[in-house]
Each structure stands twice: as C-alpha cells, then as structure tokens.
Design an enzyme around this catalytic site. Sequence first.
Site, short mmCIF file in Angstrom:
data_model
loop_
_atom_site.label_atom_id
_atom_site.label_comp_id
_atom_site.label_asym_id
_atom_site.label_seq_id
_atom_site.Cartn_x
_atom_site.Cartn_y
_atom_site.Cartn_z
CD GLU A 1 -2.55 1.75 0.37
OE1 GLU A 1 -2.62 2.97 0.16
OE2 GLU A 1 -3.14 0.89 -0.32
NE ARG B 1 -19.07 9.04 -1.85
CZ ARG B 1 -19.90 8.01 -1.96
NH1 ARG B 1 -20.69 7.69 -0.97
NH2 ARG B 1 -19.94 7.31 -3.08
CG ASP C 1 -12.68 1.82 -8.54
OD1 ASP C 1 -13.68 1.19 -8.93
OD2 ASP C 1 -12.72 2.70 -7.66
#
Length: 427
Positions: A35, A183, A299
């Site tokens: 990551e 959001r 994605d």
Amino acid sequence: MTSTSFKVVIVGAGIGGMAAAVGCGLAGHEVLVLEDAPAIGEVGAGLQVAPNMMRILSRWGLSSTIISDSVSLTSVHIRRWANGALLGVAPVNKSFGDQYVIHRADLHRALYDRAIALPNVEVRVNSRVMTCDFDAPSVTLASGEVIKADIVFGADGIKSRLRQQMLGLEKDEPIPTGDAAFRVVLPRSAMEHDPDLRELIDSPLGTRWIGPYRHIMAYPIKAHKLYNMVLLHPDDIDSEESWTAKGPKSDLVNMYSGWDPILQKIFALIPEEEVLRWKLCTHRPLPTWIKGKVALLGDACHPMLPYVAQGAAQAVEDAAMLSHLLSSSSTTRNNIPGVLKLYETARKARAEAIQGTANGNRDNLHMPDGKEQQERDRKFAQVFSGGENPDKWGDPAQQRFIWGWDAEKVASEVLRERSREEVRSQL
C-alpha cells in the site's frame, strides 16, 4: 485450501485489494499486500452491500460483522426534488438476500481485520510500487526493492500505475463524467430532536430525491447511529477525484437551493468543512485486464459510477473469482497466464455491462422537468404494485443479472468447462 500454495502480491489495500487478500489467504496462499499510504485509514462514507457481495463475505466468515455494523433496507422511497412529494415506493427485492448499507470504513476494516488475522497474510504500508515485470512476475518499489511473486494483482484504483504500464500508455488519466458528488454523514444526535429527521434515521429505508440534472440518495447506517447522504450533481465547482477531499458547506447548499424543506433542515445541521467532495470519473473499457502473470481488479480495470451501487461489489466479485481460480487443483505456476485468461473471460463482459447500466441510470434519475419526467414519475407511482421501475437499481431484470450472480459458482463452472475442452482436444 489449495493443493499448491502460491506467493501472491497485491498492489493496493483498498476494498478490492483486501478482499483478494482474504480470499487468497483463506485458501492458503502466501499473500503480501503493498500500500502506498503511510497508514490504513478510515475514509469515505456509506455504501451498499448488495446480495452478490454479501454471499461472498458470508463464505469468508464476515456476515456477523457486516450485519452488526449495518442496516438492512426494506424499501426505497422516491421523492420529488422541490417539495419532497412521494412519487413511489420500491420494496427491496430480498429473493437474492438482504440489501445492507454500511459505512465504507466498517466494510474495509472488516476485510482488513479478517486478512491480517491469517498467519499467511502481510500488509505493508509506505510501499509504493513503481514498476512491474509482468512475466517474472515482480514489482519494484520506490525504495528500489524488488519483490518477486508467482502472481500479481493490481488493485491500485482508478489511477492505476499497473494499468498504465500493462497497456503501455504514456498518459492514462481518468475521464471526468461532468458530474460530482457530495458525501455527508450526520450523527443520530444531530437529527433525533426533529420528528421529521428522526423518522429518516429510525426507518430502514433508502430515500432518493430526484430532480433536474441531480439527485440525492440517503439512508441510515451503523445500526441507525449515522445518516449517510450522497448528493450527485453537475461538476460546476471542479471537484477532486478523491474520497477524502473536503469542500465548504456553502457549495452544497447553493447546489441544492430550493429543494425539499426537509433537506434544508438537514443541510442546516452539517458542520462546516465536513462535506466530502468527489469528482465522478470513469475509464473507457480496456482491451485487456491481464498480462503475463498479472491481473487488474476493481477500479483499476472497471471503475463504477455510483448510480447502481456496485463499485465495491464488483471489486469483491473480482477478488473472489481470482482466489477461486488460483486455488483450483489444476492451477500450476506454468498455467497461471491461462488461468488469468479464464478470469478475464468470466468477468470482463459482466463488469462492463454493469458500468453501462450505471451510466444509463444517471439519465433516468436526472431528467429535467417536462413531459418525459412526468411519464417517468407516472411509472414510479406504479412500482409498489409491480410496475416498471425507471430506477435500474430497482428493476427486477437488472437485479437478477446483478444480484443473482455468484462469482465462486461461475469460477467453478469456468474451470469445469476448461477441463471438458481439454478432454475434447485429446480425443
């Protein structure tokens, strides 16, 4: 458990990456997740755990965790933008399972905790992958370290570096759709003193407010402790393609000026600088998702717009398919490229069809006022009695196609068909 353990390197620790880590880890593979970020953070807002995702999570032992942190919707109320008039009620079709809604961070944490509890899964942060050798395979980090593997999964999102290298593109930018989303998540304590707002957060209902060129989807999450809203609209203020970018509340208020008075009461409760702003981007269908011993997922190969709520579910389907195919007794190190071709064959057309459905649903929900809108609203009024639902999220045929699909079952069918073809070729 697999009969042959492979070393699996996963680039990206988002929902798709951690789902792949869980699937491969439970099968007994040696898994390393790399990551970019310095820490695994809690970002985003609410999302839907559709039945096609929940059946996979249940097999991975996550159902109790998901249920405890979520709400099971019973219906969706469709309301007119200007006055909140109820246009129609769409009961949630539970023949495929419950439709849960959850905070993205809770889903991500459930996958992360399940993965790292396995002794054969490791997650490394601060590990930016710069290049990939697709045939070896291996990845090279920004530090210069080279990490070898038997197979590499690219779960590095819509700005995927692995996709750019796989396709040999000098420039590979996501394509803005012209829309963006706000959001918002409000705590129960902010809403419970107003009877109208308390009903919204108490009821296991989704609410869509629909109007010209924009709409709002809202529902309670976290066992009715939070109220989640996503507000989709033209991108007139140049938002960022990011889950974490924030903007001033005034932008939201101005964008939805004149909408339902109940919404205005909700807007008044939103703290300043607590509005997440997200540019909606897409990517043209790719010529391939695979190269050598590397596969893209989520994605990185099929970014989903939120109009049918399938972004996370499609990434989890990818992960389940890949881990199931990789763990077949017939999979060897030598035939991994062929196994990845099976993955692409089984998944690509489906994911791209769902992408297309999401794009089309936007137009149905964002009609300007006029004759077409009036005809659409007439159909919404008939939904409760079994009429056609203009909202493709609630269309029975679309639900069968999207929610009725079982990634692991299809993976088994694909493997059986390959075995039959091999037998026929020897006759």
